[in-house]
Motif scaffolding. Sequence first.
Motif, PDB file in Angstrom:
ATOM      1  N   GLN A 295      -4.171  -0.166   3.730  1.00 26.99           N
ATOM      2  CA  GLN A 295      -3.301  -0.256   4.899  1.00 26.99           C
ATOM      3  C   GLN A 295      -1.842  -0.447   4.498  1.00 26.99           C
ATOM      4  O   GLN A 295      -0.939   0.139   5.095  1.00 26.99           O
TER       5      GLN A 295
ATOM      6  N   TYR B  37      -0.148   2.865   3.802  1.00 31.90           N
ATOM      7  CA  TYR B  37      -0.324   3.925   4.793  1.00 31.90           C
ATOM      8  C   TYR B  37       0.996   4.637   5.115  1.00 31.90           C
ATOM      9  O   TYR B  37       1.040   5.878   5.159  1.00 31.90           O
TER      10      TYR B  37
ATOM     11  N   ILE C 238      -6.181   0.425  11.038  1.00 33.60           N
ATOM     12  CA  ILE C 238      -5.119   0.894  11.923  1.00 33.60           C
ATOM     13  C   ILE C 238      -5.794   1.726  13.011  1.00 33.60           C
ATOM     14  O   ILE C 238      -6.619   2.599  12.709  1.00 33.60           O
TER      15      ILE C 238
END
Length: 549
Positions: free
Chosen positions: A136, A139, A162
Amino acid sequence: MSYLTGTKYNEAEKIWSGPKSKEIYSRDMTVGEAIVLQLRKTPQKVIQILESTGETLTAQEFLDHSMALAKRMLEMGISAGDIVGGYAKHSLHLGTVMLASFLCGTPVHGVFQSFEKGVIAKIYETSRPKIIFCDQENYENVLYVLDKLQLDAKIVLMTGSIDGVLNIKDLIKKREDVGDLSAFPCSKLCSSDTAAILSSSGTTGTPKGIMCSHQSMLHNNLHLTVTQDSVIMCFSSMFWSTGILNFVQSLLYSALRIVPDRPYSPEYFFDLVERYKVTHCFATSAQITDWVTNHDKDVVRKSLQSIDTLLSGGTSIPQTIQDQIMELLSNGKKKPGFAMGYGTSEIFICTSINGGYPFEYKAQTEGKLWPNRDMCIVDENGKRLGPNELGEIYVRTPYIWLGYYKNAKATAQAKDGEWIRTGDLGFFDDDGFLHLKGRAKEIIKWLSFQISPQSIEEMIQCIPGVSEVCVFAVTDLAAGSLVACAVVRTPDEEGQQLTAQMINEYLESKMDGLYLLRGGIYFLNDLPRTDTGKVQRMKMPQIIEEIDR
C-alpha cells in the motif's frame, strides 16, 4: 575430509575448475514443477513462518494458495513470457507470488521496495510488466510508473488495502478447478527459458535486468548443506539473487523458512536466529562488521549458536572482521560455520567460497571454486595467464545464461564466447585459492604504476580504530591520479584517537612507497553505498570535493 568445493588446474589450457557434480533435474524441468513435486511429498510440514504474526503455512497450504493465484493470473490475461513486477517487502504471500509466476511461466522482475518512483520507472522502462504486486505504501509510486511509461498493468496489493484495488487475499482462495501441473504453462516450458529477472549491482548506473534460466536456478544452491530439517532466514527481498535463492532452496528441500517482515536491526536478527534456531542465513558485510565492532560479543556468540552456515557476499569483508566472526561462531553446532562467497548474478551467485566447515579456508583469499565452475585469468590482450599472474577473471558454467533483458549490446560486452567477463581482477595461487584484487575499472593509475585499492584497504583495516575504509583515486594533472582514502572510525576510544598521521605511519611501515596516500585521508561518518550494500567508490571524489570547499 571430503570438501564440497575445490580447485583443479589444467596447465595446458590454463583453466581452473571446481568439483564436477551431476545435474539433479532434467533439461525439461522448470522451477515451478520441481517445487510442486517436492512440496507434495511433505504436505503437512510447516515450511514458512511470518515472524511478526506467527502465521504459518504448510507445504499443502502454500501450494493451494500459489496454484489458485496462478489460475487467477491466467484468467486476468497474463500469459507465459509476460513480466511480473514485484515492488514489495517480505510478507505472508510474497513467496506465493513467486511460485505462481513460476507456474505461469511469467518471470518476476523484483525491485527494491524502498526505491523512489523515478528509479522504478527507469528499471521497468525495459521489462514493462503486465502486473505489479506492491505494498500500500508504494501504490502511488506504481501509479506514477504506469502513467510515466504508459503501461496498462494491473496492480495487486500485498500489504494494506485500498478501496477498489485488487488485494492478494482475494486471489489466493483455494479453488477446486486448479487441475494438475499439466494445466499450467510451466509444463510446456523447458529449463532454458527465463525463470526470473534479477538486477545487476547498479554501481555503474541503472541496474540491468539479468535473465536467469530455470536450469541455472535449479542447479545453484546458495547453501550446500541444507536439508529438510534446516531453518533458513534471509532479510534480502526478491530484488536480490540471495533473496530468490534462499526462497527457492527452502522450497526445493521443504525446509522451514523464517520470513522477517519488519525492518532489519542487529537486535532483531539475533532474536530471530536464537528464537527459531536458524541454521542457514545470509548477512551482508556491513551487517557483520557492525556486529563485531559495535555489539557485545557474548550476546552475538550466544545468539548464533544454532548456525550451521552464516554466508556473506556481495562485498568483501576485511580479514580482521572475518577472524572475529569466526571466533564468535566457534562454539556453535558447526565450527566455525562462516563462509564468504564470491560471485556474480550473471551466473546466479557464487563462483568460489572461502570458509570453515565444510569448505577449505585460506586467509586473504576468496577460497576455492564452487561445483561446476570453470575460471581463467586473462590479460588485456585476451591471453590466458597462469598461477600468480594478475588479470581479469572469466567464468563459465554448464548452465545457461540468457543475457541482459532486451540489451544485446551489454550482453555481448559481458561475454567472450562461452565465458562471462566478471570485470574483476584476480589470480590463483599455487594452492588453488582465488585472490581478488578489485574491479578492473577501479584500478588507480599513478604515473606509470597500476595500484589496486583493495590491497591498501586490507592493510588499513588492520589498524585499531578503523571500522570501514574506502580507497579511491583523485585527479592530479602531473601524476594522472593520486591515491586517497576515506575512513569510518570505530565508536570506541581507539577510534576517537585515530589520526591521519597514524594511518600514514602504519602504511609506511608495512607497504612499499608506491601505496602511500598522496591524495589525502578523510574521516567520514559512513561510506556511500548502493541499495544493494556495495560501497560506491566512484562517488568518493565528489564527496571529498564538497568537504574541501
